[in-house]
Design an enzyme around this catalytic site. Structure first.
Site, PDB file in Angstrom:
ATOM      1  N   GLU A   1      -2.143  -5.299  -3.675  1.00 46.69           N
ATOM      2  CA  GLU A   1      -1.209  -4.555  -2.825  1.00 46.69           C
ATOM      3  C   GLU A   1      -0.134  -5.490  -2.265  1.00 46.69           C
ATOM      4  O   GLU A   1       1.043  -5.110  -2.189  1.00 46.69           O
ATOM      5  CB  GLU A   1      -1.969  -3.870  -1.696  1.00 46.69           C
ATOM      6  CG  GLU A   1      -2.826  -2.708  -2.168  1.00 46.69           C
ATOM      7  CD  GLU A   1      -3.551  -2.005  -1.054  1.00 46.69           C
ATOM      8  OE1 GLU A   1      -3.928  -0.832  -1.235  1.00 46.69           O
ATOM      9  OE2 GLU A   1      -3.752  -2.626   0.011  1.00 46.69           O
TER      10      GLU A   1
ATOM     11  N   ASP B   1       0.831  -1.193   0.000  1.00 42.86           N
ATOM     12  CA  ASP B   1       0.000   0.000   0.000  1.00 42.86           C
ATOM     13  C   ASP B   1       0.876   1.257   0.000  1.00 42.86           C
ATOM     14  O   ASP B   1       0.599   2.233  -0.713  1.00 42.86           O
ATOM     15  CB  ASP B   1      -0.917  -0.014   1.227  1.00 42.86           C
ATOM     16  CG  ASP B   1      -1.748   1.246   1.344  1.00 42.86           C
ATOM     17  OD1 ASP B   1      -2.605   1.485   0.479  1.00 42.86           O
ATOM     18  OD2 ASP B   1      -1.530   2.011   2.301  1.00 42.86           O
TER      19      ASP B   1
END
Length: 233
Positions: free
Chosen positions: A119, A47
């Protein structure tokens, strides 16, 4: 070719086998297999790499855009919807290790699981191949989205915009009428936005929230020239 090698070929990255398996291990599978590590730490790392890489890309590609517009574009291309769309295009869902409960409820196509896995794969690329490889991976994934008006619009909170517009114009109370169809593992929702009892927009999605956002976006387009102009900014 083993399945994981096929995925790496689709992604165009190098990730060692152990890290790749970890990136694909959803918590539902981990809990059913003795509490083995999940992909959540890699997701956390990915992320951050995603956010940095997209921010840098936008800064370099759009030198004339103000900070607020840059932020809107970043929000759109790193959203759950955008990441899940990338994962579906690449067929990532077929490679995720899921628990039986998630398997029978269509977990491999759930937007939240797909976005989280993307992610984690970004984080895994960083761990295996370094920051530059991970950055290039992200750029390759998101750059095409920056020219897609539909994707950029998905980053807008249309429900909030509609609420503010209805209040400013004194149009009346907002209500979303939502209907779900299909089996629990593949349910589709249809939402109709009513303002003051009048229907202004309808949207569909795999969740109530997604259907409501789509109906609000469609309503925004028909509520007048000012709204239409703002929707394209």
């Amino acid at each position: 070719m083993v399945p994981q090698d096929e995925l790496l070929e689709r992604l165009g990255v190098d990730i060692d086998a152990e890290t790749l398996r970890l990136a694909l291990t959803h918590r539902s599978y981990a809990y059913e297999n003795g509490g083995i590590p999940t992909n959540e730490r890699l997701e956390f790392l990915g992320d951050s790499v995603l956010g940095f890489s997209v921010t840098e890309l936008l800064y370099r590609e759009y030198p004339g855009l103000a900070e607020g517009d840059l932020a809107k574009r970043r929000a759109a291309v790193v959203s759950t919807r955008a990441l899940a769309g990338i994962a579906r295009r690449l067929g990532v869902g077929d490679f995720i290790f899921l628990g039986q409960g998630e398997k029978v409820t269509g977990g491999k196509n759930k937007s939240s699981i797909l976005a989280d896995t993307m992610e984690a794969l970004i984080g895994a690329t960083y761990i295996s191949s370094g920051l530059e490889a991970a950055r290039q991976f992200v750029v390759g994934l998101v750059k095409p989205l920056l020219a897609d008006a539909a994707v950029l619009g998905a980053g807008t909170d249309w429900k909030t915009h509609i609420q503010e517009l209805a209040a400013n114009r004194q149009l009346g109370t907002i209500h979303y009428a939502v209907v779900g169809e299909g089996p629990d593992h593949a349910r589709t929702y249809t939402a109709t936005l009513l303002i003051g009892g009048t229907a202004y927009g309808t949207g569909t999605g795999n969740s109530k929230k997604e259907a409501e956002q789509q109906s609000a976006a469609n309503a925004w387009k028909v509520l007048g020239p000012d709204a239409t102009l703002a929707a394209t900014e």
